[in-house]
Design a protein around this motif. Structure first.
Motif, short mmCIF file in Angstrom:
data_model
loop_
_atom_site.label_atom_id
_atom_site.label_comp_id
_atom_site.label_asym_id
_atom_site.label_seq_id
_atom_site.Cartn_x
_atom_site.Cartn_y
_atom_site.Cartn_z
N GLU A 92 1.29 -0.02 -6.81
CA GLU A 92 1.18 -1.25 -6.31
C GLU A 92 0.18 -1.47 -6.92
OE1 GLU A 92 -0.31 -1.60 -1.95
OE2 GLU A 92 -0.31 0.90 -2.30
N HIS A 93 -1.42 -0.74 -7.15
CA HIS A 93 -1.88 -1.25 -8.07
C HIS A 93 -2.40 -1.57 -9.79
CE1 HIS A 93 -2.67 1.69 -4.43
NE2 HIS A 93 -3.95 0.14 -3.87
N GLY A 94 -0.59 -1.29 -10.01
CA GLY A 94 -0.84 -1.15 -11.62
C GLY A 94 -0.98 0.25 -12.14
N HIS A 100 -5.21 7.57 -13.29
CA HIS A 100 -5.72 7.86 -12.32
C HIS A 100 -5.42 6.80 -12.15
CE1 HIS A 100 -7.82 11.46 -13.44
NE2 HIS A 100 -7.31 11.35 -14.54
N CYS A 101 -6.05 5.95 -10.51
CA CYS A 101 -5.98 5.23 -9.86
C CYS A 101 -7.17 5.29 -8.58
CB CYS A 101 -4.68 5.13 -8.66
SG CYS A 101 -4.40 3.20 -8.33
N TYR A 102 -8.04 4.48 -8.88
CA TYR A 102 -9.08 4.30 -7.18
C TYR A 102 -8.20 3.84 -6.39
CZ TYR A 102 -11.88 5.93 -11.34
OH TYR A 102 -12.41 6.75 -11.89
N GLY A 103 -7.36 3.08 -5.95
CA GLY A 103 -6.62 2.66 -4.93
C GLY A 103 -5.67 3.14 -4.56
N CYS A 104 -5.50 4.38 -4.96
CA CYS A 104 -4.19 5.12 -4.46
C CYS A 104 -5.36 6.57 -3.92
CB CYS A 104 -3.44 6.21 -5.80
SG CYS A 104 -2.21 4.77 -5.40
N PRO A 105 -4.41 7.35 -2.70
CA PRO A 105 -4.79 7.72 -1.97
C PRO A 105 -5.54 8.89 -2.71
CG PRO A 105 -3.20 7.58 -1.10
CD PRO A 105 -2.75 6.94 -2.27
#
Ligand code: ZN
Length: 156
Positions: A92-94, A100-105
């Motif tokens: 959902e953060h693109g 890596h995604c800083y928005g995912c847990p």
């Protein structure tokens, strides 16, 4: 797209044509100067001038024959569809599922929660199924399709 070999040959023909136009002009001036020098009423152009003029005509004919047809406008629909498919693994953060995604847990992209790997998402024309392949296989159209298992009677 015009053939690159044809493009190269056309460029060489243009150079030869340009050179021959210079030679034709020089030969014509020479013949006209000779006529004036001898007070002749007609100009006697040399056989070489005639040959150069004929060759220029042949080159122009070849250039006209190899002139590329106007190209139809490029349709970007297919590449846009590929981009849509490429976006289907984003969280959902693109971020892609492998990024890596800083928005995912846990700092890793959770990917698209609606399309987990192996999820059946449709049927093919001849009874096969369409499933979500692993991220590394998503650029292979055959990886999206699972053929019907004819041995077990499979889906129809
Ligand atoms: Zn995310």
């Amino acid at each position: 797209m015009p053939d690159p070999v044809v493009t190269d040959l056309r460029r060489e023909l243009e150079k030869a044509r340009h050179t021959l136009l210079g030679a034709q002009s020089h030969l014509a001036s020479h013949a006209e100067m000779n006529a004036a020098l001898h007070c002749a009423t007609t100009v006697m152009y040399s056989p070489l001038h005639a040959a150069v003029t004929a060759t220029i005509g042949q080159i122009e004919h070849a250039l006209a024959r190899t002139e590329s047809e106007p190209q139809p406008p490029v349709d970007h629909t297919d590449s846009e569809l590929v981009r849509v498919l490429g976006d289907l693994d984003r969280c959902e953060h693109g971020r892609h599922s492998v990024d890596h995604c800083y928005g995912c847990p846990d700092g890793q992209s959770a990917g698209n929660p609606f399309l987990p790997v192996g999820q059946q998402i449709g049927y093919g024309l001849h009874g096969g199924t369409i499933v979500v392949p692993a991220p590394e296989d998503r650029r292979r159209p055959e990886a999206w399709r699972v053929k019907p298992n004819t041995a077990t009677g499979g889906p129809r």
